[in-house]
Design a protein around this motif. Structure first.
Motif, PDB file in Angstrom:
ATOM      1  N   VAL A  53      -6.679 -11.450   6.152  1.00 15.91           N
ATOM      2  CA  VAL A  53      -5.502 -12.448   5.819  1.00 15.91           C
ATOM      3  C   VAL A  53      -5.469 -12.753   4.317  1.00 15.91           C
ATOM      4  CG1 VAL A  53      -4.129 -14.439   6.181  1.00 15.91           C
ATOM      5  CG2 VAL A  53      -4.969 -13.282   8.004  1.00 15.91           C
ATOM      6  N   ALA A  54      -6.757 -13.204   3.829  1.00 15.28           N
ATOM      7  CA  ALA A  54      -6.739 -13.723   2.574  1.00 15.28           C
ATOM      8  C   ALA A  54      -6.618 -12.424   1.447  1.00 15.28           C
ATOM      9  CB  ALA A  54      -8.260 -14.472   2.144  1.00 15.28           C
ATOM     10  N   VAL A  55      -7.181 -11.419   1.775  1.00 15.48           N
ATOM     11  CA  VAL A  55      -6.947 -10.539   0.962  1.00 15.48           C
ATOM     12  C   VAL A  55      -5.651  -9.803   0.775  1.00 15.48           C
ATOM     13  CG1 VAL A  55      -7.783  -7.996   0.308  1.00 15.48           C
ATOM     14  CG2 VAL A  55      -9.496  -9.787   0.847  1.00 15.48           C
ATOM     15  N   ASN A  56      -5.081  -9.722   2.036  1.00 17.87           N
ATOM     16  CA  ASN A  56      -3.532  -9.198   2.174  1.00 17.87           C
ATOM     17  C   ASN A  56      -2.652 -10.315   1.303  1.00 17.87           C
ATOM     18  OD1 ASN A  56      -3.968  -7.098   3.543  1.00 17.87           O
ATOM     19  ND2 ASN A  56      -3.798  -7.773   5.464  1.00 17.87           N
ATOM     20  N   LYS A  57      -3.023 -11.520   1.196  1.00 19.97           N
ATOM     21  CA  LYS A  57      -2.185 -12.594   0.483  1.00 19.97           C
ATOM     22  C   LYS A  57      -2.477 -12.222  -1.190  1.00 19.97           C
ATOM     23  CE  LYS A  57      -1.715 -16.394   3.727  1.00 19.97           C
ATOM     24  NZ  LYS A  57      -2.135 -17.648   4.191  1.00 19.97           N
ATOM     25  N   LEU A  58      -3.511 -11.870  -1.279  1.00 20.37           N
ATOM     26  CA  LEU A  58      -3.947 -11.520  -2.621  1.00 20.37           C
ATOM     27  C   LEU A  58      -3.073 -10.441  -3.297  1.00 20.37           C
ATOM     28  CD1 LEU A  58      -7.893 -12.177  -3.060  1.00 20.37           C
ATOM     29  CD2 LEU A  58      -6.095 -13.584  -4.311  1.00 20.37           C
ATOM     30  N   GLU A  59      -3.053  -9.422  -2.350  1.00 18.52           N
ATOM     31  CA  GLU A  59      -2.527  -8.265  -2.737  1.00 18.52           C
ATOM     32  C   GLU A  59      -0.858  -8.121  -2.346  1.00 18.52           C
ATOM     33  OE1 GLU A  59      -4.636  -5.107  -0.999  1.00 18.52           O
ATOM     34  OE2 GLU A  59      -6.262  -5.415  -2.317  1.00 18.52           O
ATOM     35  N   SER A  60      -0.322  -9.205  -1.792  1.00 15.86           N
ATOM     36  CA  SER A  60       1.074  -9.385  -1.286  1.00 15.86           C
ATOM     37  C   SER A  60       1.107  -8.196  -0.622  1.00 15.86           C
ATOM     38  CB  SER A  60       1.841  -9.573  -2.652  1.00 15.86           C
ATOM     39  OG  SER A  60       1.401 -10.358  -3.309  1.00 15.86           O
ATOM     40  N   GLY A  61       0.479  -7.818   0.393  1.00 12.75           N
ATOM     41  CA  GLY A  61       0.403  -6.733   1.363  1.00 12.75           C
ATOM     42  C   GLY A  61       0.216  -7.072   2.668  1.00 12.75           C
ATOM     43  N   SER A  62       0.060  -5.694   3.440  1.00 10.90           N
ATOM     44  CA  SER A  62      -0.355  -5.912   4.796  1.00 10.90           C
ATOM     45  C   SER A  62      -1.062  -4.610   5.238  1.00 10.90           C
ATOM     46  CB  SER A  62       0.851  -6.302   5.649  1.00 10.90           C
ATOM     47  OG  SER A  62       1.778  -5.218   5.655  1.00 10.90           O
TER      48      SER A  62
END
Length: 334
Positions: free
Chosen positions: A152-161
């Motif tokens: 979840v944290a990395v997806n937020k960093l990348e603004s992705g999913s």
């Protein structure tokens, strides 16, 4: 057809150690993005530090100990051990506090304060306490809490999913009363950076338990507040890994190096426990050094002409406590 479960179903009430591993999706280096992809959003090694900070938090609230770890660019290795007597000793209020440390009460706006009598009702609910206690003692829940948080944290960093991890984790139980397999697993995990050719000496490997035991890891510090329009990095702080790893025999480095941290948190899951009776830091380092010099197909090895590891890190024949004193005072050797 139902998908086959590749994770062993383990009983959290039974003492057990495991070698656990998990790859990133499609073996991509998602834990180590290239510099041009990071831009100014995240510092170097931010994702690995984020994972270690979460691992430290899980150790603080669960009955599962970390004996060894290695965080690589595209996969993770852990040597874990469950100590069920620790979990069974928690009072109902301790179970609640530990769970809320991971999952605070929330509403649509975010974390919220408990309503009148809400916490007392949970503590009095025997079924809820028993189920939650079991979760805090369960390997599958431990890995879910770790992997989901990082994804979840990395997806937020990348603004992705999308998927961050390649399916379920793999776990291999370690069942040898004398501890030989346990130590072999720890050495294998600590030698991952060397075997991958990322460093020339085992003690130079980054984001490993060996680095932490030698006091060479530099903990992350909270990031400065960033403007709202920019993708913020997650603020976190972790202690040196030696402060939350199960210590080797001899002097416990946590007793000297991290007294303040111990007083401020419950990061020591089972006070007085060690990895294995008689396994001191010096002995473990000798094993690491010996194995690192072996030639293995497809793996890098240590140059056999190098001096023994005890000389390289500054641990001579003197008492082990001298070595820990050097760690505490920030000697160049460590």
């Amino acid at each position: 057809m139902a998908r086959r479960n590749r994770c062993l179903i383990v009983d959290p009430d039974l003492p057990q150690a495991w070698h656990v591993s998990n790859r990133c999706a499609r073996s991509l280096f998602l834990l180590e993005p290239e510099a041009q992809d990071r831009g100014d959003r995240e510092p170097e090694d931010h994702r690995k530090e984020l994972l270690l900070a979460r691992l430290e938090k899980l150790v603080a609230v669960s009955s599962i100990e970390v004996l060894a770890f290695s965080v690589m660019g595209n996969h993770l290795h852990l040597v874990l051990r469950n100590v069920p007597e620790v979990g069974h000793a928690w009072s109902p209020r301790e179970v609640l506090d530990r769970w809320l440390a991971l999952h605070p009460l929330r509403n649509r706006q975010g974390p919220r304060e408990p309503e009148a009598g809400e916490l007392e009702a949970l503590v009095a609910d025997e079924a809820w306490v028993a189920a939650t206690r079991r979760k805090l003692m369960d390997l599958s829940q431990f890995m879910k809490e770790l992997k989901q948080h990082v994804a979840v944290a990395v997806n937020k960093l990348e603004s992705g999913s999308g998927a961050f991890w390649s399916g379920r984790y793999k776990s291999k139980p370690i069942d040898d009363p004398e501890g030989h397999q346990l130590v072999r697993s720890m050495v294998y995990v600590d030698l991952n950076p060397l075997a991958a050719g990322l460093c020339d000496r085992p003690e130079d490997g980054r984001h490993t338990s060996l680095e932490g035991r030698l006091g060479r890891d530099q903990p992350a510090t909270p990031q400065q507040a960033e403007p709202a329009e920019r993708a913020p990095t997650a603020a976190f702080r972790r202690s040196r890994s030696a402060s939350w790893l199960v210590p080797l025999a001899g002097e416990d480095p946590r007793s000297r190096m991290h007294e303040a941290a111990r007083a401020a948190s419950a990061a020591v899951p089972a006070a007085g426990r060690t990895v294995l009776a008689g396994l001191t830091l010096r002995r473990y380092l000798r094993l690491v050094d010996a194995v690192s010099r072996l030639l293995r197909a497809g793996k890098a090895s240590l140059d056999r002409r190098l001096a023994p590891i005890l000389e390289r890190v500054g641990l001579g024949p003197e008492d082990l406590r001298v070595g820990f004193a050097r760690m505490a005072t920030g000697s160049p050797h460590f």
